[in-house]
Design an enzyme around this catalytic site. Structure first.
Site, PDB file in Angstrom:
ATOM      1  N   LYS A 137       0.802  -1.227   0.000  1.00 26.92           N
ATOM      2  CA  LYS A 137       0.000   0.000   0.000  1.00 26.92           C
ATOM      3  C   LYS A 137       0.840   1.285   0.000  1.00 26.92           C
ATOM      4  O   LYS A 137       0.436   2.303  -0.552  1.00 26.92           O
ATOM      5  CB  LYS A 137      -0.979   0.003   1.174  1.00 26.92           C
ATOM      6  CG  LYS A 137      -2.106  -1.019   1.006  1.00 26.92           C
ATOM      7  CD  LYS A 137      -3.135  -0.908   2.093  1.00 26.92           C
ATOM      8  CE  LYS A 137      -4.267  -1.908   1.878  1.00 26.92           C
ATOM      9  NZ  LYS A 137      -5.359  -1.734   2.847  1.00 26.92           N
ATOM     10  N   ASP A 169     -10.450   2.609   1.591  1.00 28.98           N
ATOM     11  CA  ASP A 169     -10.656   1.974   2.898  1.00 28.98           C
ATOM     12  C   ASP A 169     -11.480   2.861   3.833  1.00 28.98           C
ATOM     13  O   ASP A 169     -12.321   2.364   4.586  1.00 28.98           O
ATOM     14  CB  ASP A 169      -9.311   1.649   3.567  1.00 28.98           C
ATOM     15  CG  ASP A 169      -8.627   0.454   2.917  1.00 28.98           C
ATOM     16  OD1 ASP A 169      -9.336  -0.400   2.353  1.00 28.98           O
ATOM     17  OD2 ASP A 169      -7.387   0.374   2.983  1.00 28.98           O
TER      18      ASP A 169
END
Ligand code: ATR
Length: 284
Positions: free
Chosen positions: A76, A113
């Protein structure tokens, strides 16, 4: 050549999730559900990619005409660095979970997210504006949760983490005076005004330790959320349920974070439904 093979060589739209490892990822199963539901001739693959090969793999997929890719552990941060442009959420959280390959060759980095965290809570009926939240943890998932709560207008966010310094580092980078760091032992005596208690540490996961939280101080109307979804009902959620508190499990966040990614890759708005949940759970 089998029909399946023929189809796999000429799909109209292809996307993937890149992880190392990736076999545990539920993303191919959930995007696959929506592709079938929507009747889209597309494919969504799980691709194991090592950290050393990450950049080469991403550029290769873009060159091969993929629409984009989700990225999971441990990529990420690398995805944030690699993207040509990133959205506000990715910048604030410091991580990218969705790469969208633009027709002009640019790679857009997004973080869905925080969206998934909040959409999951809101679908359950939580209103983050009505009072303070307590977030446990200060890792990547906590950063997404805190960013989502700030954007949603939560009036105060208590943050507590085993390593207090990491909590302070999160507060400093988010620079919002609604965030207040509390010592980790606040879990033994919770602030009495919180409307949402959210665990973002991996501690509830099967085989890990147990998060020692005394829920006695919570108001009867408080919500308890655990970001962990294996098991679906974590020890924290079980004690909350036994106390008569309302709970939200972590699977919904995974499902909801995929909605904007699906839109970016395949151009359709999709919903998180009971049948999607059942399908994804059936594959575990
Ligand atoms: P993620 O990106 O999933 O949030 P992470 O960045 O590794 O993962 O963060 C893990 C979080 O779980 C951290 O807040 C970590 O606390 P520390 O900063 O003190 O390490 C927390 N965590 C992990 N194991 C823990 C444990 N045994 N007790 C308490 N907190 C724990």
């Amino acid at each position: 050549m089998s029909d399946d093979h023929m189809r796999a060589t000429v799909p109209e739209a292809v996307a993937a999730v890149l992880g190392w490892p990736v076999a545990h990822s539920l993303s191919p199963r959930l995007h696959g559900f929506w592709l079938r539901e929507q009747g889209i001739a597309g494919t969504y693959l799980g691709l194991p990619v090592t950290p050393e090969n990450f950049g080469t793999a991403v550029h290769g997929l873009a060159a091969a005409g993929f629409r984009g890719a989700n990225v999971t552990v441990p990529h990420k941060l690398a995805a944030l660095r690699l993207a040509d442009d990133v959205d506000d959420a990715a910048r604030a959280i410091g991580a990218v979970n969705t790469l969208v390959f633009q027709p002009d060759g640019r790679i857009l980095g997004r973080n869905t997210d925080a969206y998934g965290f909040m959409a999951n809570l809101q679908q359950a009926g939580v209103d983050p504006k009505v009072g303070p939240a307590l977030v446990i943890g200060a890792g990547g998932a906590a950063r997404a949760a805190v960013h989502a709560l700030l954007v949603a207008g939560c009036p105060r966010i208590y943050l507590t983490n085993r390593t207090e310094a990491t909590g302070y580092a999160l507060v400093e980078s988010m620079a919002d005076d609604r965030i207040v760091v509390l010592p980790f032992n606040c879990l033994k005596k919770l602030p009495d005004d919180i409307v949402l208690l959210g665990n973002t540490t991996s501690l509830s996961m099967t085989g890990k330790g147990v998060l020692d939280v005394d829920l006695a101080g919570l108001a009867e109307t408080a919500w308890v959320h655990d970001i962990v979804y294996v098991p679906l009902e974590t020890p924290l959620l079980r004690s909350a349920r036994q106390r008569g508190l309302r709970t939200v499990d972590g699977l919904g966040m995974l499902l909801h974070q995929a909605v904007p990614a699906f839109r970016a890759f395949f151009g359709r708005d999709v919903a998180v439904t009971d049948s999607l949940r059942a399908h994804v759970l059936g594959g575990k």
